[in-house]
Design an enzyme around this catalytic site. Structure first.
Site, PDB file in Angstrom:
ATOM      1  N   LYS A  62       0.841  -1.212   0.000  1.00  0.00           N
ATOM      2  CA  LYS A  62       0.000   0.000   0.000  1.00  0.00           C
ATOM      3  C   LYS A  62       0.875   1.261   0.000  1.00  0.00           C
ATOM      4  O   LYS A  62       0.579   2.236  -0.690  1.00  0.00           O
ATOM      5  CB  LYS A  62      -0.914  -0.030   1.241  1.00  0.00           C
ATOM      6  CG  LYS A  62      -1.699   1.227   1.500  1.00  0.00           C
ATOM      7  CD  LYS A  62      -2.759   1.490   0.458  1.00  0.00           C
ATOM      8  CE  LYS A  62      -3.463   2.815   0.722  1.00  0.00           C
ATOM      9  NZ  LYS A  62      -4.319   3.234  -0.401  1.00  0.00           N
TER      10      LYS A  62
HETATM   11  P1  NAP Z   1     -12.576   9.750   6.588  1.00  0.00           P
HETATM   12  O1  NAP Z   1     -13.803   9.873   5.764  1.00  0.00           O
HETATM   13  O2  NAP Z   1     -11.848  10.976   7.007  1.00  0.00           O
HETATM   14  O3  NAP Z   1     -12.915   8.867   7.871  1.00  0.00           O
HETATM   15  C1  NAP Z   1     -12.002   8.725   8.917  1.00  0.00           C
HETATM   16  C2  NAP Z   1     -12.654   7.900   9.994  1.00  0.00           C
HETATM   17  O4  NAP Z   1     -11.761   7.777  11.107  1.00  0.00           O
HETATM   18  C3  NAP Z   1     -13.936   8.523  10.536  1.00  0.00           C
HETATM   19  O5  NAP Z   1     -14.805   7.471  10.855  1.00  0.00           O
HETATM   20  C4  NAP Z   1     -13.433   9.240  11.790  1.00  0.00           C
HETATM   21  O6  NAP Z   1     -14.428   9.468  12.746  1.00  0.00           O
HETATM   22  C5  NAP Z   1     -12.461   8.190  12.286  1.00  0.00           C
HETATM   23  N1  NAP Z   1     -11.525   8.682  13.273  1.00  0.00           N
HETATM   24  C6  NAP Z   1     -10.530   9.591  13.113  1.00  0.00           C
HETATM   25  N2  NAP Z   1      -9.835   9.742  14.262  1.00  0.00           N
HETATM   26  C7  NAP Z   1     -10.427   8.916  15.169  1.00  0.00           C
HETATM   27  C8  NAP Z   1     -10.153   8.603  16.521  1.00  0.00           C
HETATM   28  N3  NAP Z   1      -9.147   9.184  17.183  1.00  0.00           N
HETATM   29  N4  NAP Z   1     -10.943   7.691  17.140  1.00  0.00           N
HETATM   30  C9  NAP Z   1     -11.955   7.082  16.487  1.00  0.00           C
HETATM   31  N5  NAP Z   1     -12.270   7.337  15.187  1.00  0.00           N
HETATM   32  C10 NAP Z   1     -11.491   8.240  14.539  1.00  0.00           C
HETATM   33  O7  NAP Z   1     -11.475   8.848   5.893  1.00  0.00           O
HETATM   34  P2  NAP Z   1     -11.584   7.700   4.797  1.00  0.00           P
HETATM   35  O8  NAP Z   1     -11.262   8.304   3.485  1.00  0.00           O
HETATM   36  O9  NAP Z   1     -12.832   6.913   4.981  1.00  0.00           O
HETATM   37  O10 NAP Z   1     -10.289   6.839   5.200  1.00  0.00           O
HETATM   38  C11 NAP Z   1     -10.323   5.774   6.133  1.00  0.00           C
HETATM   39  C12 NAP Z   1      -9.009   4.999   5.976  1.00  0.00           C
HETATM   40  O11 NAP Z   1      -8.916   4.513   4.638  1.00  0.00           O
HETATM   41  C13 NAP Z   1      -7.749   5.853   6.198  1.00  0.00           C
HETATM   42  O12 NAP Z   1      -6.763   5.094   6.820  1.00  0.00           O
HETATM   43  C14 NAP Z   1      -7.342   6.217   4.771  1.00  0.00           C
HETATM   44  O13 NAP Z   1      -5.964   6.498   4.680  1.00  0.00           O
HETATM   45  C15 NAP Z   1      -7.719   4.957   4.033  1.00  0.00           C
HETATM   46  N6  NAP Z   1      -7.961   5.125   2.591  1.00  0.00           N
HETATM   47  C16 NAP Z   1      -8.658   6.194   2.127  1.00  0.00           C
HETATM   48  C17 NAP Z   1      -8.849   6.313   0.763  1.00  0.00           C
HETATM   49  C18 NAP Z   1      -9.592   7.485   0.179  1.00  0.00           C
HETATM   50  O14 NAP Z   1      -9.385   7.744  -0.996  1.00  0.00           O
HETATM   51  N7  NAP Z   1     -10.439   8.176   0.902  1.00  0.00           N
HETATM   52  C19 NAP Z   1      -8.357   5.350  -0.121  1.00  0.00           C
HETATM   53  C20 NAP Z   1      -7.682   4.243   0.390  1.00  0.00           C
HETATM   54  C21 NAP Z   1      -7.495   4.148   1.763  1.00  0.00           C
HETATM   55  P3  NAP Z   1     -15.261  10.864  12.729  1.00  0.00           P
HETATM   56  O15 NAP Z   1     -16.296  10.691  11.665  1.00  0.00           O
HETATM   57  O16 NAP Z   1     -15.811  10.966  14.093  1.00  0.00           O
HETATM   58  O17 NAP Z   1     -14.265  11.956  12.418  1.00  0.00           O
END
Ligand code: NAP
Length: 285
Positions: free
Chosen positions: A167
């Site tokens: 990744k």
């Molecule tokens: P996102 O929409 O910003 O969601 C982040 C999540 O993490 C939310 O549920 C947030 O909760 C939670 N969170 C953050 N800090 C926290 C804490 N201290 N305790 C508990 N929950 C916490 O991000 P996403 O795009 O879905 O990404 C999720 C994962 O997938 C990440 O590791 C990212 O790097 C990976 N990813 C993302 C993509 C992309 O293109 N978006 C692609 C591949 C992989 P709240 O809602 O309360 O803030």
């Protein structure tokens, strides 16, 4: 089978929806409950806390921001984790994070699969992610089966941690490609050229890159609805740079991307798409 999805941000909510569509029993929890609630209409049970979500679940999926968020959430759930349950850790957590979480899985007697994903919001919604899975061979078949509703491609890469390594390699390409596109569009604009002319020149030949068209369109409009948010991209750049340091690799292009991401994050673009790094290259902040 009950799947507990911990974290229903951009990616986790789309994945939960696809498991629900496939007829699975899905429990969801999100720190900000409002983001999990719309999933109730699609048939999910919305839990108030991580422990309620995982109670008796066969599969736990974590899709949270980083390793600290995952560890804190699993610790909060630890009383009700069923020994022997499968833990699909799908957040991007880097090398140290993947190892730390593997140790946590061991202490909770969970079967740990390190399974970060490639693909952003749209592929997640369409059930077309690429999953980089790694873990004990005896769970391979059940994991591949479980991933069908959310993935177009599920790779099985070997021992846990291999997925997180690959990744970082893939995101090295994603971040540096976007940095390159941002540089080209910034220079085109500064020289009084239309970015579309640049896309026309590279179009259809060996220089072409689909990503240049996707991210370039956002840069030309200077509108950055989040698909891969700046803040997540910065986190990933730091994980890549840490891996590069420990492996003795000079990742200068990732440094450049991280610097532009830091700049736009400081100017209130942290929740916008990482294509906003164009604004830093163009010095248009
Ligand atoms: P996102 O929409 O910003 O969601 C982040 C999540 O993490 C939310 O549920 C947030 O909760 C939670 N969170 C953050 N800090 C926290 C804490 N201290 N305790 C508990 N929950 C916490 O991000 P996403 O795009 O879905 O990404 C999720 C994962 O997938 C990440 O590791 C990212 O790097 C990976 N990813 C993302 C993509 C992309 O293109 N978006 C692609 C591949 C992989 P709240 O809602 O309360 O803030």
């Amino acid at each position: 089978m009950t799947i507990a999805v911990l974290g229903t941000g951009i990616m986790g909510s789309a994945m939960a929806r696809n498991w629900l569509k496939a007829g699975e029993t899905v429990r969801v929890w999100n720190r900000t409950r409002a983001k999990a609630e719309p999933l109730a209409e699609a048939g999910a049970q919305v839990a108030d806390d991580p422990a309620t979500a995982v109670d008796g679940a066969d599969v736990i999926v974590t899709m949270l921001f980083d390793a600290d968020a995952v560890a804190a959430t699993m610790e909060a759930a630890s009383d009700r984790l069923r020994p022997g349950a499968l833990w699909l850790q799908m957040s991007t957590v880097g090398l140290e994070g993947a190892d730390r979480l593997a140790e946590l899985a061991l202490s909770y007697e969970l079967r740990y699969v390190d399974a970060p994903v490639v693909g952003t919001k749209e592929p997640a919604e369409q059930g077309k992610l690429t999953v980089l899975a790694s873990g004990p061979d005896e769970v391979r078949d059940s994991v591949v089966q479980l991933l069908r509703p959310i993935a177009a491609k599920a790779l099985w890469l070997g021992p846990a941690g291999t997925g997180s390594r690959l990744k970082l390699v893939v995101n090295t390409w994603v971040l540096t490609a976007t940095e390159g596109v941002a540089n080209a569009f910034a220079l085109a604009d500064a020289l009084g050229l239309d970015g579309a002319a640049f896309l026309e020149v590279i179009g259809g030949g060996p220089l072409d890159l689909k990503y240049a068209h996707v991210k370039g369109a956002l840069m030309m409009r200077r509108e950055f609805p989040p698909s891969f948010p700046v803040n997540g991209a910065r986190k990933d750049a730091n994980l890549i740079l840490a891996a590069g340091r420990s492996a003795g690799v000079d990742l200068a292009a990732v440094e450049a991307a991280r610097s532009h991401l830091d700049t736009v994050a400081q100017r209130s673009h942290r929740d916008e798409d990482m294509a906003a790094m164009y604004l830093a290259a163009r010095r248009a902040l």
